[in-house]
Write a protein that holds these residues in place. Structure first.
Motif, PDB file in Angstrom:
ATOM      1  N   UNK A   1       0.764  -0.631  -0.332  1.00  0.00           N
ATOM      2  CA  UNK A   1      -0.036  -0.374   0.159  1.00  0.00           C
ATOM      3  C   UNK A   1       0.769   1.321  -0.274  1.00  0.00           C
ATOM      4  N   UNK A   2       2.280   0.917   0.385  1.00  0.00           N
ATOM      5  CA  UNK A   2       2.827   2.541   0.273  1.00  0.00           C
ATOM      6  C   UNK A   2       3.575   2.288  -1.114  1.00  0.00           C
ATOM      7  N   UNK A   3       3.443   1.722  -1.921  1.00  0.00           N
ATOM      8  CA  UNK A   3       4.365   1.990  -2.674  1.00  0.00           C
ATOM      9  C   UNK A   3       2.949   2.726  -3.559  1.00  0.00           C
ATOM     10  N   UNK A   4       1.783   1.972  -3.719  1.00  0.00           N
ATOM     11  CA  UNK A   4       0.997   2.656  -5.126  1.00  0.00           C
ATOM     12  C   UNK A   4       0.381   3.870  -4.428  1.00  0.00           C
ATOM     13  N   UNK A   5       0.861   4.115  -2.595  1.00  0.00           N
ATOM     14  CA  UNK A   5       0.086   4.999  -2.455  1.00  0.00           C
ATOM     15  C   UNK A   5       1.443   6.500  -2.835  1.00  0.00           C
ATOM     16  N   UNK A   6       2.929   5.610  -3.053  1.00  0.00           N
ATOM     17  CA  UNK A   6       2.903   7.382  -3.774  1.00  0.00           C
ATOM     18  C   UNK A   6       3.576   6.680  -4.878  1.00  0.00           C
ATOM     19  N   UNK A   7       2.750   6.234  -6.076  1.00  0.00           N
ATOM     20  CA  UNK A   7       2.682   6.335  -6.857  1.00  0.00           C
ATOM     21  C   UNK A   7       1.997   7.405  -6.896  1.00  0.00           C
ATOM     22  N   UNK A   8       0.653   7.353  -6.282  1.00  0.00           N
ATOM     23  CA  UNK A   8      -0.441   8.356  -6.499  1.00  0.00           C
ATOM     24  C   UNK A   8       0.808  10.321  -6.102  1.00  0.00           C
TER      25      UNK A   8
ATOM     26  N   UNK B   1       3.996  10.981  -6.433  1.00  0.00           N
ATOM     27  CA  UNK B   1       4.401  11.343  -7.053  1.00  0.00           C
ATOM     28  C   UNK B   1       4.047  11.621  -8.013  1.00  0.00           C
ATOM     29  N   UNK B   2       2.577  10.944  -9.153  1.00  0.00           N
ATOM     30  CA  UNK B   2       2.260  11.561  -9.854  1.00  0.00           C
ATOM     31  C   UNK B   2       1.447  12.900 -10.190  1.00  0.00           C
ATOM     32  N   UNK B   3       1.012  12.843  -8.941  1.00  0.00           N
ATOM     33  CA  UNK B   3       0.421  13.672  -9.097  1.00  0.00           C
ATOM     34  C   UNK B   3       0.609  15.162  -8.488  1.00  0.00           C
ATOM     35  N   UNK B   4       1.991  14.928  -7.361  1.00  0.00           N
ATOM     36  CA  UNK B   4       2.802  16.447  -7.004  1.00  0.00           C
ATOM     37  C   UNK B   4       3.775  16.600  -7.562  1.00  0.00           C
ATOM     38  N   UNK B   5       4.889  15.729  -8.462  1.00  0.00           N
ATOM     39  CA  UNK B   5       5.804  14.827  -9.133  1.00  0.00           C
ATOM     40  C   UNK B   5       6.236  15.568 -10.463  1.00  0.00           C
ATOM     41  N   UNK B   6       5.230  14.486 -11.159  1.00  0.00           N
ATOM     42  CA  UNK B   6       4.937  14.047 -12.840  1.00  0.00           C
ATOM     43  C   UNK B   6       4.062  15.392 -13.029  1.00  0.00           C
ATOM     44  N   UNK B   7       4.936  16.688 -14.086  1.00  0.00           N
ATOM     45  CA  UNK B   7       3.749  17.773 -14.351  1.00  0.00           C
ATOM     46  C   UNK B   7       3.477  17.150 -15.780  1.00  0.00           C
TER      47      UNK B   7
ATOM     48  N   UNK C   1     -13.909   7.065 -17.320  1.00  0.00           N
ATOM     49  CA  UNK C   1     -12.921   6.191 -18.255  1.00  0.00           C
ATOM     50  C   UNK C   1     -11.114   6.668 -18.033  1.00  0.00           C
ATOM     51  N   UNK C   2     -11.381   8.056 -18.371  1.00  0.00           N
ATOM     52  CA  UNK C   2     -10.217   8.783 -18.745  1.00  0.00           C
ATOM     53  C   UNK C   2      -9.868   8.958 -17.769  1.00  0.00           C
ATOM     54  N   UNK C   3     -10.375   9.139 -16.364  1.00  0.00           N
ATOM     55  CA  UNK C   3      -9.627   9.540 -15.421  1.00  0.00           C
ATOM     56  C   UNK C   3      -9.332   7.956 -14.730  1.00  0.00           C
ATOM     57  N   UNK C   4      -7.011   8.028 -14.982  1.00  0.00           N
ATOM     58  CA  UNK C   4      -6.737   6.633 -14.016  1.00  0.00           C
ATOM     59  C   UNK C   4      -6.055   7.323 -12.655  1.00  0.00           C
ATOM     60  N   UNK C   5      -6.339   8.137 -12.326  1.00  0.00           N
ATOM     61  CA  UNK C   5      -5.208   7.815 -11.122  1.00  0.00           C
ATOM     62  C   UNK C   5      -5.637   7.320 -10.326  1.00  0.00           C
ATOM     63  N   UNK C   6      -6.460   6.600 -10.047  1.00  0.00           N
ATOM     64  CA  UNK C   6      -6.648   4.976  -8.735  1.00  0.00           C
ATOM     65  C   UNK C   6      -7.323   3.894  -9.468  1.00  0.00           C
ATOM     66  N   UNK C   7      -7.217   2.607  -8.892  1.00  0.00           N
ATOM     67  CA  UNK C   7      -8.255   1.601  -9.064  1.00  0.00           C
ATOM     68  C   UNK C   7      -9.313   1.811  -8.753  1.00  0.00           C
ATOM     69  N   UNK C   8     -10.782   1.509  -9.438  1.00  0.00           N
ATOM     70  CA  UNK C   8     -12.293   1.770  -8.780  1.00  0.00           C
ATOM     71  C   UNK C   8     -12.387   3.438  -8.337  1.00  0.00           C
ATOM     72  N   UNK C   9     -12.486   4.054  -9.322  1.00  0.00           N
ATOM     73  CA  UNK C   9     -12.644   5.022  -8.179  1.00  0.00           C
ATOM     74  C   UNK C   9     -14.466   5.101  -8.713  1.00  0.00           C
ATOM     75  N   UNK C  10     -15.193   6.100  -7.722  1.00  0.00           N
ATOM     76  CA  UNK C  10     -16.451   6.172  -8.256  1.00  0.00           C
ATOM     77  C   UNK C  10     -16.993   7.095  -8.956  1.00  0.00           C
TER      78      UNK C  10
END
Length: 447
Positions: free
Chosen positions: A37-44, A46-52, A73-82
């Protein structure tokens, strides 16, 4: 502390490479479940704060990015979005000083929750309509090293175990005409550094950090240890994890330790990879039969050291809610235990409406991506707020799950061409849902 993933010295290599391969594999399996969970939390993060270049980039720390619409369907930030609420994303860097968070009043009956997670993905704060009502609030978020007294006017102080924390804020949306109101509410979510809030001189800036670039293939290899060490270096040690981390140290795992997977000999690298593969198989096997979110999301105190449950929650739908806020029924098989397949037609029927204080929905996802399913009618979920929903006399509903439109008079949720799974979300769940006495409906093949 910055830690490179392919530079520096591999900590404790001699100890790791002196262990029997079977022992290395078992330690690596347990360590990966802890880290997942730490790894995939870090993915979020990193991509949201560091990857322009990332479409979901929010601009850095200390600011919100609001979506005044439901997910697509265009939203890819996380799996199973509500597909029930708008999302607002933000991350805070608490190393320099606490951050004051102010929220506005919202209209009576509107659902919202400010769910805050640390680097472990523990939910350590959830103010919102369920706990705080509809009146606005003023909260303060403090990092693990902050010591002091909060100023007057602060409703509650939330202490984090980690330097960085994030929020997946949910604000309910009642159709397209409600968007202007939601935007107005979102504009009232404000962050202010404590020194600015008090009109005082700010403390010295925190050191700059070289955030490790996120690569999912590295996160599924022995190089995951580099990510893990970086994250542990920004977390206050907790005695509840002491035994586990002492054991993991044999592989070079520790707060801020440098790690270079290239320096592992082939046998050790293979043994660690075998542990990673075993961990992923264990989680995937559990995910294939998992039926709800109960016991998967919550605070450290709530999860009571169940690392596997925390990892399963991250795999099923990272940043999911605790069952006190919402219960999710996950559907991956039909009534007879067969995997759900879009080449077939199903019906999901329940005799009476779910006992909820807020609302309920059923959302469709593809597999293996676990993302919303594109379709010609732009319907990604169905629920008690869906226009034209056909109900039985006692409030029950029958939903048709099929690739093609079943015709008038049917509650239709489109499926993909192939494998799929669904999540039924019940917000403000009653006791019968939480305790399992309300009968869970199961999909049945009708064609």
């Amino acid at each position: 502390m910055a830690v490179g993933l392919a530079s520096g010295v591999c900590a404790d290599l001699a100890e790791a490479q002196s262990l029997a391969p079977t022992e290395i594999t078992k330690i690596a399996e347990d360590a990966y479940i802890f880290a997942y969970p730490m790894l995939y939390g870090y993915q979020t993060l990193y991509t949201q704060t560091q990857d322009t270049t990332f479409p979901g980039y929010i601009g850095g720390f200390g600011q919100y990015r609001h979506y005044a619409r439901a997910a697509t369907p265009a939203d890819l930030d996380i799996v199973t979005p509500n597909n029930d609420t708008t999302y607002s994303w933000a991350w805070l860097d608490l190393r320099r000083e606490p951050i004051v968070f102010e929220t506005p009043d919202i209209d009576e009956g509107r659902y919202n929750v400010f769910q805050w997670v640390d680097l472990y993905t523990h939910i350590f704060a959830s103010p919102g309509s369920r706990l705080s009502g509809t009146k606005g609030g003023t909260y303060m978020f403090a990092g693990p090293d902050w010591i002091g007294e909060p100023p007057e006017g602060i409703d509650e102080v939330f202490h984090s175990e980690t330097d960085f924390v994030g929020t997946l804020t949910r604000t309910s949306l009642n159709g397209a005409t409600d968007i202007p109101k939601v935007r107005e509410i979102q504009r009232g979510y404000r962050f202010t550094p404590l020194s600015v809030y008090l009109a005082e001189k700010p403390p010295a800036p925190a050191p700059e950090i070289n955030f490790p670039v996120w690569h999912e293939d590295l996160a599924k290899s022995p190089a995951f240890i580099g990510y893990m060490n970086f994250l542990l270096g920004h977390a206050k040690p907790n005695s509840a994890d002491a035994d586990a981390l002492k054991r993991f140290a044999a592989l070079g795992i520790g707060p801020g330790k440098p790690f270079d997977a290239v320096k592992l000999n082939k046998e050790t690298a293979a043994a660690i990879q075998a542990g990673i593969d075993a961990a992923l198989k264990k989680l995937n096997d559990r995910a294939a039969t998992n039926k709800d979110n109960i016991g998967l999301f919550g605070s450290r105190e709530y999860l009571k050291g169940d690392y596997e449950a925390r990892a399963l929650g991250a795999m099923m739908g990272i940043y999911g809610q605790n069952e006190q806020d919402a219960v999710y029924f996950s559907y991956q098989a039909d009534k007879d235990g067969e995997p759900l397949d879009g080449t077939k037609t199903y019906e999901l029927a329940f005799k009476e409406a779910p006992p909820v204080s807020q609302f309920w929905s059923l959302t469709m996802y593809n597999l293996p991506q676990r993302l919303l399913v594109d379709n010609g009618v732009n319907r990604y979920s169905i629920g008690d707020r869906t226009d034209g929903l056909v109900k039985n006399t006692n409030g029950g509903v029958t939903i048709t799950l099929s690739k093609t439109d079943p015709g008038k008079g049917k509650n239709w949720l489109p499926t993909p061409d192939g494998p799929f799974f669904m999540v039924m979300r019940m917000y403000g769940p009653g006791e019968g849902i939480v305790k399992g006495t309300w009968p869970r409906p199961e999909p049945e093949i009708v064609n």
